[in-house]
Design an enzyme around this catalytic site. Structure first.
Site, PDB file in Angstrom:
ATOM      1  N   GLU A 115       0.834  -1.197   0.000  1.00  0.00           N
ATOM      2  CA  GLU A 115       0.000   0.000   0.000  1.00  0.00           C
ATOM      3  C   GLU A 115       0.873   1.253   0.000  1.00  0.00           C
ATOM      4  O   GLU A 115       1.870   1.332   0.703  1.00  0.00           O
ATOM      5  CB  GLU A 115      -0.904   0.015   1.232  1.00  0.00           C
ATOM      6  CG  GLU A 115      -1.897  -1.140   1.285  1.00  0.00           C
ATOM      7  CD  GLU A 115      -2.971  -1.049   0.208  1.00  0.00           C
ATOM      8  OE1 GLU A 115      -3.100   0.019  -0.417  1.00  0.00           O
ATOM      9  OE2 GLU A 115      -3.676  -2.057  -0.006  1.00  0.00           O
ATOM     10  N   ARG A 121     -17.776  -0.772   6.098  1.00  0.00           N
ATOM     11  CA  ARG A 121     -18.891  -1.333   5.310  1.00  0.00           C
ATOM     12  C   ARG A 121     -19.625  -2.399   6.121  1.00  0.00           C
ATOM     13  O   ARG A 121     -20.821  -2.603   5.979  1.00  0.00           O
ATOM     14  CB  ARG A 121     -18.306  -1.948   4.021  1.00  0.00           C
ATOM     15  CG  ARG A 121     -19.287  -2.689   3.149  1.00  0.00           C
ATOM     16  CD  ARG A 121     -18.612  -3.179   1.859  1.00  0.00           C
ATOM     17  NE  ARG A 121     -17.510  -4.097   2.077  1.00  0.00           N
ATOM     18  CZ  ARG A 121     -17.650  -5.398   2.362  1.00  0.00           C
ATOM     19  NH1 ARG A 121     -18.829  -5.958   2.462  1.00  0.00           N
ATOM     20  NH2 ARG A 121     -16.579  -6.172   2.540  1.00  0.00           N
ATOM     21  N   CYS A 141      -7.892  -2.520   8.379  1.00  0.00           N
ATOM     22  CA  CYS A 141      -6.518  -2.532   7.855  1.00  0.00           C
ATOM     23  C   CYS A 141      -5.961  -1.114   7.714  1.00  0.00           C
ATOM     24  O   CYS A 141      -4.859  -0.825   8.191  1.00  0.00           O
ATOM     25  CB  CYS A 141      -6.465  -3.248   6.508  1.00  0.00           C
ATOM     26  SG  CYS A 141      -6.604  -5.039   6.668  1.00  0.00           S
ATOM     27  N   HIS A 182      -1.619  -5.538   1.463  1.00  0.00           N
ATOM     28  CA  HIS A 182      -2.805  -6.385   1.359  1.00  0.00           C
ATOM     29  C   HIS A 182      -2.451  -7.623   0.531  1.00  0.00           C
ATOM     30  O   HIS A 182      -1.737  -7.522  -0.484  1.00  0.00           O
ATOM     31  CB  HIS A 182      -3.960  -5.638   0.702  1.00  0.00           C
ATOM     32  CG  HIS A 182      -4.884  -4.978   1.684  1.00  0.00           C
ATOM     33  ND1 HIS A 182      -5.021  -3.614   1.773  1.00  0.00           N
ATOM     34  CD2 HIS A 182      -5.730  -5.517   2.622  1.00  0.00           C
ATOM     35  CE1 HIS A 182      -5.908  -3.338   2.732  1.00  0.00           C
ATOM     36  NE2 HIS A 182      -6.353  -4.464   3.261  1.00  0.00           N
TER      37      HIS A 182
HETATM   38  N1  PCA Z   1      -8.618  -7.236   6.049  1.00  0.00           N
HETATM   39  C1  PCA Z   1      -9.546  -6.202   6.447  1.00  0.00           C
HETATM   40  C2  PCA Z   1      -9.482  -6.162   7.948  1.00  0.00           C
HETATM   41  C3  PCA Z   1      -8.780  -7.405   8.363  1.00  0.00           C
HETATM   42  C4  PCA Z   1      -8.209  -7.964   7.122  1.00  0.00           C
HETATM   43  O1  PCA Z   1      -7.461  -8.928   7.042  1.00  0.00           O
HETATM   44  C5  PCA Z   1      -9.266  -4.880   5.767  1.00  0.00           C
HETATM   45  O2  PCA Z   1      -8.784  -4.881   4.623  1.00  0.00           O
HETATM   46  O3  PCA Z   1      -9.522  -3.824   6.348  1.00  0.00           O
END
Ligand code: PCA
Length: 223
Positions: free
Chosen positions: A86, A96, A149, A175
């Site tokens: 990111e 959401r 996240c 991610h």
């Molecule tokens: N993904 C979510 C929260 C926990 C995770 O593994 C997110 O992208 O916010």
């Protein structure tokens, strides 16, 4: 949690499963490297709850206990096809779905009075290039979303920006895609094998520990 006084440490965080999934690859990948030494640094994996506020408290505890020189937060982004460092964390919670404590903040700052955003201090372009060189699909992402996240990513960058970490500490967030067993329950969803994700994290850590200056190479998107 134990710390190793003999050398530098890397803190990797992953999340507990959420949205009715029995597994979260971010934690599976993080824990696979717990205790491994990469480019001379010892990896510590810590699991965070999928809960606004509590996730930040546990992140802060881990930062104080481990005192890392590199921090990489991991989270699942179901639907993404590749490993995505990111670029930016924003000071905004907009959930959401409710978190695991049934909290669903909408349009509230992660940290009141803090800046609107922070950039990752990881060499994200070098990470993407080195992953692709190993045949692992990767790309820079320009949004970490507005759920837990991004919340943790923002809190991490704020903590680092206040100079609370070790000298020269770098941090950021990545991610990761779903695992094949998760994608199997959702037709059309992309996935990446756990072994590939673990190899991607290992290469990411190595790159972050060895590349001082990020590449200037386009990863731009028109929209
Ligand atoms: N993904 C979510 C929260 C926990 C995770 O593994 C997110 O992208 O916010």
């Amino acid at each position: 949690m134990t710390t190793d006084p003999a050398g530098p440490r890397v803190l990797v965080t992953g999340f507990e499963p959420f949205e009715q999934d029995p597994v979260n690859p971010s934690w599976e990948v993080a824990r696979a490297l717990h205790g491994e030494r990469i480019a001379g640094a010892l990896v510590h994996a810590v699991q965070l709850p999928c809960v606004f506020g509590a996730a930040i408290e546990q992140l802060h505890q881990a930062l104080e206990q481990v005192r890392p020189t590199l921090v990489i937060g991991l989270g699942l982004a179901g639907g993404r096809i590749d490993f995505t460092p990111e670029r930016v964390a924003i000071n905004m919670d907009d959930a959401r779905i409710p978190d695991h404590a049934a909290r669903q903040p909408v349009d509230t700052p992660v940290i009141a009075g803090a800046p609107a955003a922070y950039f990752s201090t990881l060499p994200i372009k070098a990470v993407v290039r080195n992953l692709r060189a190993q045949g692992i699909p990767a790309s820079v992402s320009n949004t970490a979303g507005t759920f837990v996240c991004n919340h943790v990513f923002f809190a991490l960058m704020h903590w680092l920006a206040q100079g609370r970490g070790e000298p020269g500490v770098r941090g950021g967030f990545i991610h990761v895609p779903a695992l094949p067993e998760q994608a199997a329950r959702r037709p059309g969803m992309a996935s990446m094998a756990l072994a590939t994700q673990v190899a991607a994290l290992r290469e990411t850590i190595r790159t972050c520990l060895t590349v001082a200056q990020d590449l200037k190479e386009t990863a731009g998107q028109l929209h």
